[in-house]
Write an enzyme that holds these catalytic residues in place. Sequence first.
Site, PDB file in Angstrom:
ATOM      1  N   HIS A  65       0.828  -1.211   0.000  1.00 51.89           N
ATOM      2  CA  HIS A  65       0.000   0.000   0.000  1.00 51.89           C
ATOM      3  C   HIS A  65       0.859   1.255   0.000  1.00 51.89           C
ATOM      4  O   HIS A  65       2.043   1.222   0.323  1.00 51.89           O
ATOM      5  CB  HIS A  65      -0.964   0.025   1.195  1.00 51.89           C
ATOM      6  CG  HIS A  65      -0.304   0.046   2.541  1.00 51.89           C
ATOM      7  ND1 HIS A  65      -0.025  -1.096   3.266  1.00 51.89           N
ATOM      8  CD2 HIS A  65       0.135   1.067   3.313  1.00 51.89           C
ATOM      9  CE1 HIS A  65       0.551  -0.766   4.420  1.00 51.89           C
ATOM     10  NE2 HIS A  65       0.661   0.542   4.472  1.00 51.89           N
ATOM     11  N   HIS A  90       4.031   7.044   3.773  1.00 54.53           N
ATOM     12  CA  HIS A  90       4.980   5.938   3.629  1.00 54.53           C
ATOM     13  C   HIS A  90       4.546   4.965   2.555  1.00 54.53           C
ATOM     14  O   HIS A  90       3.405   5.012   2.081  1.00 54.53           O
ATOM     15  CB  HIS A  90       5.207   5.193   4.965  1.00 54.53           C
ATOM     16  CG  HIS A  90       4.037   4.417   5.485  1.00 54.53           C
ATOM     17  ND1 HIS A  90       3.156   4.914   6.419  1.00 54.53           N
ATOM     18  CD2 HIS A  90       3.585   3.166   5.216  1.00 54.53           C
ATOM     19  CE1 HIS A  90       2.232   4.006   6.698  1.00 54.53           C
ATOM     20  NE2 HIS A  90       2.455   2.931   5.970  1.00 54.53           N
ATOM     21  N   GLU A 128       7.945   0.916   4.959  1.00 54.15           N
ATOM     22  CA  GLU A 128       7.450  -0.156   5.831  1.00 54.15           C
ATOM     23  C   GLU A 128       7.649  -1.476   5.086  1.00 54.15           C
ATOM     24  O   GLU A 128       7.460  -1.537   3.866  1.00 54.15           O
ATOM     25  CB  GLU A 128       5.952   0.061   6.100  1.00 54.15           C
ATOM     26  CG  GLU A 128       5.317  -1.004   7.000  1.00 54.15           C
ATOM     27  CD  GLU A 128       3.821  -0.782   7.246  1.00 54.15           C
ATOM     28  OE1 GLU A 128       3.199   0.017   6.514  1.00 54.15           O
ATOM     29  OE2 GLU A 128       3.280  -1.419   8.172  1.00 54.15           O
TER      30      GLU A 128
END
Lengths: 134, 134
Positions: A7, A79, A130
């Site tokens: 994502h 992010h 991430e």
Amino acid sequence: MLGRLNHVAIAVPDLAAAAAVYEGTLGAQVSAPQPLPEHGVTVVFIDLGNTKVELLEPLGEGSPIAGFLEKNPSGGMHHLCYEVDDILAARDRLLAEGARVLGDGEPKAGAHGKPVLFLHPKDFFGTLVEIEEV
Amino acid sequence: MLGRLNHVAIAVPDLAAAAAVYEGTLGAQVSAPQPLPEHGVTVVFIDLGNTKVELLEPLGEGSPIAGFLEKNPSGGMHHLCYEVDDILAARDRLLAEGARVLGDGEPKAGAHGKPVLFLHPKDFFGTLVEIEEV
């Protein structure tokens, strides 16, 4: 090592307003809001078929996105989350390459209940990264 | 209206250094650099299986990412590109919804030779949005 893009996370000051724009103006499919108190955010997911956008709004005191929204009051891309097969192997490779893992270096359960780690944006040209084990 | 996420674009001050980090530290597949003088950038593509990251470095005078890198000297996420079926229908819908299309409103050939338009980041909570007809 890097797998799929799980994502893109976008921090916004007003989740309802942002969801309305993604739904109305952009014609996107937006999920119902999910409060994640243990992550200090409320989130909606926008399914794009191949990956997703997550819109994040701060929840409670000391939200991890509060500082970002102070610097970027209108919101902004926060992010990128990449999938990895084995988060401990990925972490050890990253550390061996000199990258900095945020926090205590131990994976935590992320928004999807899977183990995640965050990497220092200064090691990735200003992008907070991430990694999530899938 | 919104289709798949075509790419996430990340502006960097030094493309060779960034490509080395994505390849070495993150273990990603990075393409050879492509200078795109008509877009004022040199680009490498990182294929993630489901979508891609594009790393952008300014090329020549007046690069469209020069101002962004002045504000973010280490680099950062620059824009998101979503696919649409019909760019003129998408533009007309966006204008009817009150969104601002950058430039003269006429689609230009993007980095992949397909027609693209950019939308004002202030209408999308600080995210510069590109739409591309595929």
